[in-house]
Design a protein around this motif. Structure first.
Motif: not given
Length: 324
Positions: A167-184
């Motif tokens: 289970n991994v938390g991400v955000s699109f483009m890494g917005l908010g300082g997270y791992a980038a949804f599209e890259e993961v």
């Protein structure tokens, strides 16, 4: 089974006129179709939307247990506060700022669902060992959401999966300082050969929609989303792409809704010129290809930029004549 929790909606600044319920509903749907197993929806967004779109699995982000009770019907609720209300399933979010704090997490083992955020410095340590500690503490009901202060959140997310995390938390483009949804998402497809059913051709539409709601800027060389990541000028690269695209491209541009584009300039070669001419239905001889290449290089050096499509067509007509 790898599961992605997308947190993009929780990174937006609500109160902007550009953020509407319809746009949020479309964004949630697109993220789900693009591979998000769960979409985190803050209460502010849910109030604008009024309902969760069909076929979208949503986790409501609340401030406390009593607020969760106001919005029944969600499979899960996520909050940084520990209290719970009734039988609602809470994911308790815990901020961990230093790897040394992992040992202190034992006091949270009584929580059934956990989301660990932070751990920016994990790659500076024997990260595989520390990740195994987290898995031993919380098992399969833990979400790992690395933050990006050291610009390695995407790497941490993929390493978590490589070590057996699911289970991994991400955000699109890494917005908010997270791992980038599209890259993961691409890493999961390429490195782990999973989530092949996710429709990554939707990524450009997601980017366009987000740009309508927030001041989003994308560098032209940004991984996955950049406008020029499949643009080639070098003659050697163009020749290699024609013969074997996988030499230069880790994945086909069509996977992410893009197209390969060859541009012309001072670094171009005869192969590039021939390819561009063939796009116009013109087959160039070696002599004409060399002449056209010389004209293109001279124009590029003179203008201190690449040659535009219109300029190329004029130069092609000069060299090929009636054939063009």
């Amino acid at each position: 089974m790898i599961r992605l929790l997308d947190r993009t909606l929780s990174t937006l600044e609500y109160g902007r006129e550009t953020i509407t319920g319809n746009k949020l509903a479309e964004l949630v749907t697109l993220l789900s179709r693009a591979g998000a197993d769960w979409v985190e929806i803050p209460v502010e967004a849910y109030r604008l939307m009024g309902t969760v779109p069909d076929d979208v699995k949503a986790i409501l982000r609340v401030h406390h247990g009593e607020e969760a009770a106001e919005f029944p019907g969600f499979d899960y609720y996520i909050s940084r506060f520990g209290e719970e209300t009734g039988d609602l399933r809470f994911i308790h979010e815990i901020q961990v700022n230093d790897v040394k704090e992992i040992e202190l997490l034992k006091r949270f083992q009584h929580f059934k669902y956990i989301c660990v955020t932070g751990l920016d410095d994990l790659l500076l340590w024997p990260y595989a060992r520390e990740m195994k500690k987290l898995m031993a503490l919380f098992g399969k009901n833990m979400w790992f959401c690395p933050e990006n202060d050291y610009h390695c959140a995407t790497a941490l997310a993929l390493e978590w999966i490589a070590q057996g995390g699911r289970n991994v938390g991400v955000s699109f483009m890494g917005l908010g300082g997270y791992a980038a949804f599209e890259e993961v998402s691409l890493g999961i497809r390429i490195a782990f050969r999973q989530k092949s059913g996710a429709d990554l051709t939707l990524l450009p539409r997601i980017l366009a929609l987000l740009s309508e709601m927030a001041p989003v800027k994308v560098a032209s060389n940004k991984a996955v989303l950049g406008s020029r990541i499949f643009t080639v000028e070098s003659g050697v690269h163009a020749d290699g792409l024609v013969k074997n695209p996988s030499v230069y491209e880790p994945y086909p541009p069509q996977w992410v809704g893009k197209e390969r584009k060859i541009v012309l300039g001072k670094h171009s070669g005869r192969c590039s010129v021939r390819i561009k001419a063939k796009e116009q239905g013109v087959e160039l001889s070696d002599q004409k290809a060399a002449l056209l290449l010389e004209k293109i290089r001279n124009r590029s050096i003179e203008e201190k930029r690449g040659v535009s499509e219109a300029e190329f067509l004029l130069l092609l007509k000069e060299v090929a004549g009636h054939e063009a």
